[in-house]
Enzyme design. Sequence first.
Site, short mmCIF file in Angstrom:
data_model
loop_
_atom_site.label_atom_id
_atom_site.label_comp_id
_atom_site.label_asym_id
_atom_site.label_seq_id
_atom_site.Cartn_x
_atom_site.Cartn_y
_atom_site.Cartn_z
N HIS A 187 0.81 -1.22 0.00
CA HIS A 187 0.00 0.00 0.00
C HIS A 187 0.84 1.26 0.00
CE1 HIS A 187 0.40 -0.06 4.52
NE2 HIS A 187 0.37 1.24 4.34
N ASP A 216 0.00 -7.40 1.40
CA ASP A 216 0.56 -6.07 1.65
C ASP A 216 2.08 -6.07 1.62
OD1 ASP A 216 0.27 -3.34 1.98
OD2 ASP A 216 0.29 -3.43 4.17
N SER A 296 4.77 2.74 7.65
CA SER A 296 4.46 1.57 6.81
C SER A 296 5.65 1.19 5.94
CB SER A 296 3.26 1.87 5.91
OG SER A 296 2.07 1.81 6.63
#
Length: 447
Positions: A187, A216, A296
């Site tokens: 993402h 992911d 992230s």
Amino acid sequence: MEKENKWEYDYSSLYNNSSDNGGTGYANVGSSGSNAANQYDASGAGGQPPCTPDYKPVPDPGQAPRKRRRISAGRILRTVVSLVLAAAVGFAGGYVGSMVGNNHKLVIQAADRTEQLNDALASSTSTGGDNLTTAQVAALVTPSVVPITTEAVVYSNWSWFGQRQIESGAGSGVIISDDGYILTCAHVVDGADDITVQVDGTDYDATVIGSDSASDVAVLKIDAEGLTPAVVGDSNALTVGEEVMAVGNPLGNLSGTVTNGIVSALNRDVSIQSNDGSILNLSLIQTNASISPGNSGGGLFNMAGELVGIVNAKSDASGAEGLGFAIPINNAIAIAQDLLENGYVSGRPYLGITYISVTDEATAQQLGVSTYGIYIVDVSAGSGAAQAGLEPGDRIVSIDGAEVAARDDVSAIIDQHASGDTISITVARDGQMLTVSATLGEQTPNN
């Protein structure tokens, strides 16, 4: 009643800058739907109903908050990704990328950390001991974690003449080879037109070698040599209460930030609702190390300085503190290997149907059906579903004897299998019950 989502991706794209027109941008990332089939919900506007974020951090001046993925806690019915470990995962080793023929190949080799450890020890104020201190681990691992920035060209569909805008985002990545392979979250980079990785103050254009939204995980490549790869540990060896450290790029402009905490839980099953309404189910490491938007794709390290997870999510529940999540590194490396070798994650099951959920009278009347349930609307030619004789209009009653009452039930059951498995499907057709056997194919980018 549907439970309110209380989780969200630690979205790298929280902050965006829109140029050319100064308008608000649109999210440049997304995620794939079910591996089993495409899903549509006829009871609404398609996909899952939108959820209102509980947490809205204040953006930097002149920046607008990006759309974020949401996740909800709770036990899931299935695991999205087959937890197939690379042969040598579990050994403390560096990962070196090389080219084999026309395919990318991640080769595992032992890493000599003597010089790196000596540098870490020399740069800290610790008096030494059997275990590394947080200062020593920080000195050891921060060279392997890099900031990532992304840009995407979007055209606003609400403004006059569909004006062109540039949307930017930021996240983190972990170097896994000395010649420029980088592990990050899907993402962070999905939908980006331009990706930049910064190493020691130098910007490099990055190429996406492979990206898998279902897990992911993504692998990038930059044209650089002599980098410092992270030493990969064994996430299966983690224990609850063990100290860990997160390193990343919170808020998109604080690269090299180090936060510490413990492993709060292992194999924590969470369901993630992406912007496109699809549901992802992941088994994650839970930690109380501080995680912020922009972390992230960054690393979660143990106190030996080994990479044990890839940070990808945090809690968005009001009043919740210290609820961060990371993809276990054993899982992430296995996915990365598949992406490098095949360009996709092999072995995932594919039935070959598109189905719709009928949950209200208006939709039932529109489709001309009298019973609520899950209806097949399309069958892919040559798929296991087609060969089994499934047809559009069939209402799915059960799979392998398990009742199908909601649209997520189909993918939940199918994802418990692997490609090549045969499943039993009972459908209602023309007032009769029909049971067929279907052999699952393999999910690829072409189906």
